[in-house]
Design an enzyme around this catalytic site. Structure first.
Site, PDB file in Angstrom:
ATOM      1  N   SER A   1      -6.039  -4.140  -8.785  1.00 51.66           N
ATOM      2  CA  SER A   1      -4.806  -4.925  -8.921  1.00 51.66           C
ATOM      3  C   SER A   1      -3.710  -3.962  -9.365  1.00 51.66           C
ATOM      4  CB  SER A   1      -5.016  -5.990  -9.995  1.00 51.66           C
ATOM      5  OG  SER A   1      -3.790  -6.561 -10.370  1.00 51.66           O
TER       6      SER A   1
ATOM      7  N   TYR B   1      -7.994  -9.273 -18.258  1.00 50.08           N
ATOM      8  CA  TYR B   1      -8.073  -8.912 -16.830  1.00 50.08           C
ATOM      9  C   TYR B   1      -7.585  -7.481 -16.595  1.00 50.08           C
ATOM     10  CZ  TYR B   1      -6.826  -9.366 -11.800  1.00 50.08           C
ATOM     11  OH  TYR B   1      -6.684  -9.196 -10.446  1.00 50.08           O
TER      12      TYR B   1
END
Ligand SMILES: NC(=O)c1ccc[n+]([C@@H]2O[C@H](COP(=O)([O-])OP(=O)(O)OC[C@H]3O[C@@H](n4cnc5c(N)ncnc54)[C@H](OP(=O)(O)O)[C@@H]3O)[C@@H](O)[C@H]2O)c1
Length: 260
Positions: free
Chosen positions: A142, A155
């Site tokens: 990401s 995350y």
């Protein structure tokens, strides 16, 4: 790397970016092995792969279990032999607050985003070291991996761990003479998938699943070390890496809701 007539594993392919990538790769006469927990969705994607002209093998299981990664890799070797490309895509990123999250919630996020990758990486690298033709492991990371982002603390930490692990593995492959194995980290910006659609996290420059799949294929073809997309988010992230931290904090907090 050419992605036709290849044996390709995609984990987390029952929905979202993984499913869209599998369907896109199905146009190129591949042998696609897809995994996830939701059996009916996975079988639906397998049907779409076959309709597009590729072979599909759907294997249900939980990637947070070490045994699942091992069993999937063994089954691929038994069925097809060598593995050409693995896209390790499993991941979740529900909103989280570092000041209120429980240790269990944080551990679960690490299991779903980091260990779900490790459980496949280890048996894959064991196999790929014995292969001789070029092969690749790509991890769906990401752009939330280079600095802390409010609502995404657990995350971002898990994705950063996977990125740094792969950076090290890339050096060690070279050091120990396994130059036929490529490692790639994929860094999407915001992608409009069902998983994130209503999560309340701001999503500037969002792209569709199909657009994301297109970028993933481009990254495979060019054998990029880091595949960062789309361009608008890529440049914003690059800027975020070099501006003073207090300015980055101000920008990120201006986008952060008051309650979560
Ligand atoms: N959407 C975005 O904006 C965005 C941005 C950057 C990065 N990403 C990354 O892209 C990847 C895909 O996300 P997405 O947005 O496409 O979400 P998604 O549709 O929910 O895809 C996640 C996939 O992983 C599978 N999965 C989740 N937990 C699993 C587990 N424990 N065991 C096995 N499979 C599991 C899910 O299938 P089952 O539920 O059927 O198991 C699903 O197929 C993730 O790694 C995410 O971090 C997404």
């Amino acid at each position: 790397m050419n992605y036709s007539d290849k044996t390709i594993l995609i984990t987390g392919a029952s929905s979202g970016i993984g499913a869209a990538t599998a369907i896109e790769l199905a146009r190129f006469n591949n042998r696609l092995i897809i995994t996830a927990r939701r059996e009916s969705l996975l079988e639906k994607i397998a049907g779409e792969i076959r309709a597009a002209g590729s072979e599909a093998l759907a294997i249900c299981g939980d990637a947070t279990l070490e045994s699942h990664g091992k069993e999937v890799v063994q089954q691929i070797i038994k069925t097809y032999g060598d593995i050409d490309i693995a896209i390790l895509n499993v991941g979740i990123g529900p909103p989280s607050n570092t000041l209120t999250a429980s240790p269990d919630k944080i551990k679960f996020c690490l299991e779903a985003n980091y260990y779900s990758f490790v459980h496949f990486f280890c048996p894959l690298i064991d196999r790929m070291k014995q292969q001789s033709r070029p092969c690749m492991i790509a991890h769906m990371n990401s752009q939330a991996t280079w600095f802390g982002i409010p609502m995404q603390g657990d995350y971002t930490a898990a994705k950063a761990a996977a990125r740094i692990f792969l950076d090290t593995a890339r050096m060690e492959l070279r050091h120990f003479g396994y130059r036929h194995i490529r490692l790639q980290t994929i860094h999407p910006g915001f992608v409009d998938t069902e998983a994130v659609r209503d999560d309340g996290i701001p999503a500037p420059n969002e792209i569709s699943e199909q657009e994301a799949a297109g970028y993933v294929l481009k990254g495979l073809k060019k054998e990029m070390r880091e595949n960062i997309f789309p361009p608008a988010t890529k440049w914003a992230t690059k800027l975020g890496k070099i501006i003073p931290h207090r300015i980055l904090t101000k920008i990120l907090l201006s986008q952060t809701p008051k309650a979560y």
